[in-house]
Design a protein around this motif. Structure first.
Motif, PDB file in Angstrom:
ATOM      1  N   SER A 152      48.257  32.150  37.979  1.00 20.07           N
ATOM      2  CA  SER A 152      47.144  31.213  38.098  1.00 20.07           C
ATOM      3  C   SER A 152      47.156  30.628  39.504  1.00 20.07           C
ATOM      4  N   GLY A 153      46.034  30.123  39.941  1.00 17.83           N
ATOM      5  CA  GLY A 153      45.979  29.449  41.232  1.00 17.83           C
ATOM      6  C   GLY A 153      46.644  28.085  41.187  1.00 17.83           C
ATOM      7  N   ILE A 154      46.943  27.607  40.000  1.00 18.55           N
ATOM      8  CA  ILE A 154      47.617  26.322  39.817  1.00 18.55           C
ATOM      9  C   ILE A 154      49.021  26.603  39.277  1.00 18.55           C
ATOM     10  N   PRO A 155      50.061  26.127  39.968  1.00 18.56           N
ATOM     11  CA  PRO A 155      51.426  26.382  39.507  1.00 18.56           C
ATOM     12  C   PRO A 155      51.665  25.928  38.061  1.00 18.56           C
ATOM     13  N   ASN A 156      52.443  26.718  37.352  1.00 17.11           N
ATOM     14  CA  ASN A 156      52.852  26.430  35.973  1.00 17.11           C
ATOM     15  C   ASN A 156      51.694  26.415  34.976  1.00 17.11           C
ATOM     16  N   GLN A 157      50.593  27.076  35.322  1.00 22.06           N
ATOM     17  CA  GLN A 157      49.474  27.218  34.400  1.00 22.06           C
ATOM     18  C   GLN A 157      49.381  28.674  33.968  1.00 22.06           C
ATOM     19  N   PRO A 158      48.850  28.934  32.782  1.00 23.10           N
ATOM     20  CA  PRO A 158      48.774  30.320  32.312  1.00 23.10           C
ATOM     21  C   PRO A 158      47.890  31.192  33.204  1.00 23.10           C
ATOM     22  N   LEU A 159      48.215  32.444  33.220  1.00 20.47           N
ATOM     23  CA  LEU A 159      47.428  33.448  33.935  1.00 20.47           C
ATOM     24  C   LEU A 159      46.013  33.467  33.361  1.00 20.47           C
ATOM     25  N   PRO A 160      44.957  33.330  34.178  1.00 17.26           N
ATOM     26  CA  PRO A 160      43.606  33.314  33.608  1.00 17.26           C
ATOM     27  C   PRO A 160      43.117  34.698  33.162  1.00 17.26           C
ATOM     28  N   PHE A 161      43.426  35.737  33.943  1.00 15.19           N
ATOM     29  CA  PHE A 161      42.983  37.084  33.603  1.00 15.19           C
ATOM     30  C   PHE A 161      44.131  38.066  33.767  1.00 15.19           C
ATOM     31  N   MET A 162      44.259  38.982  32.799  1.00 14.88           N
ATOM     32  CA  MET A 162      45.289  40.022  32.894  1.00 14.88           C
ATOM     33  C   MET A 162      44.884  41.085  33.900  1.00 14.88           C
ATOM     34  N   ALA A 163      43.585  41.362  33.964  1.00 15.13           N
ATOM     35  CA  ALA A 163      43.086  42.398  34.871  1.00 15.13           C
ATOM     36  C   ALA A 163      41.600  42.153  35.122  1.00 15.13           C
ATOM     37  N   ILE A 164      41.141  42.697  36.253  1.00 13.56           N
ATOM     38  CA  ILE A 164      39.720  42.655  36.582  1.00 13.56           C
ATOM     39  C   ILE A 164      39.345  43.995  37.198  1.00 13.56           C
ATOM     40  N   GLY A 165      38.318  44.612  36.659  1.00 13.29           N
ATOM     41  CA  GLY A 165      37.763  45.824  37.247  1.00 13.29           C
ATOM     42  C   GLY A 165      36.421  45.477  37.856  1.00 13.29           C
ATOM     43  N   VAL A 166      36.141  46.001  39.040  1.00 16.11           N
ATOM     44  CA  VAL A 166      34.899  45.667  39.727  1.00 16.11           C
ATOM     45  C   VAL A 166      34.213  46.940  40.218  1.00 16.11           C
ATOM     46  N   PHE A 167      32.928  47.045  39.907  1.00 10.74           N
ATOM     47  CA  PHE A 167      32.093  48.119  40.448  1.00 10.74           C
ATOM     48  C   PHE A 167      31.121  47.502  41.441  1.00 10.74           C
ATOM     49  N   TYR A 168      31.010  48.110  42.620  1.00 12.83           N
ATOM     50  CA  TYR A 168      30.014  47.718  43.611  1.00 12.83           C
ATOM     51  C   TYR A 168      28.953  48.813  43.606  1.00 12.83           C
ATOM     52  N   VAL A 169      27.718  48.418  43.278  1.00  9.31           N
ATOM     53  CA  VAL A 169      26.632  49.381  43.185  1.00  9.31           C
ATOM     54  C   VAL A 169      25.452  48.932  44.040  1.00  9.31           C
ATOM     55  N   LYS A 170      24.583  49.885  44.345  1.00 10.25           N
ATOM     56  CA  LYS A 170      23.415  49.606  45.183  1.00 10.25           C
ATOM     57  C   LYS A 170      22.292  48.944  44.390  1.00 10.25           C
TER      58      LYS A 170
END
Length: 135
Positions: free
Chosen positions: A80-98
């Motif tokens: 997490s961006g805050i110490p000692n806080q749970p992980l917000p996301f396990m994974a992120i997939g991103v597609f960049y499309v036109k």
């Protein structure tokens, strides 16, 4: 000695200048693209198989997008961006499309196949955000 220092300084200045120009030109290329972020929230008891996601699922979906796809990325959550806080996301997939319309047209008939593949790598319902790259 003085000439060597000047030469080294000019060389380093040229390198940093070229690096900065490359970085700025990349931002220009991405501006206006549609970004489709598929985020997998962390929760106790949830699982995620990153190897399968990287080698099977994301390439499968990317193949459906054809020439509309500019690039895709895969991110593994670390903290997490805050110490000692749970992980917000396990994974992120991103597609960049036109084109958002072309993305939706390509994905619509494949939606069932994409969803049927979820149990092969996760038991998490993803959160999807579609946005436009501004910078």
């Amino acid at each position: 000695m003085k000439i060597r220092l000047i030469t080294a300084f000019l060389f380093l200045t040229a390198c940093f200048s070229a690096f900065g120009q490359e970085k700025n030109s990349s931002a220009v290329v991405d501006k206006g693209l549609i970004k489709v972020s598929i985020m997998y929230p962390f929760a106790e008891g949830k699982t995620f198989n990153m190897e399968y996601y990287e080698t099977k699922h994301m390439p499968m979906v990317a193949g459906f997008l054809g020439s509309n796809l500019v690039k895709y990325t895969i991110e593994k959550g670390l903290a997490s961006g805050i110490p000692n806080q749970p992980l917000p996301f396990m994974a992120i997939g991103v597609f960049y499309v036109k084109s958002l319309n072309d993305y939706q047209t390509a994905i619509a008939p494949k939606r069932d196949a994409i969803m049927a593949d979820f149990p092969n790598y996760t038991n998490i319902a993803p959160v999807i955000l579609v946005s436009e790259v501004i910078r």
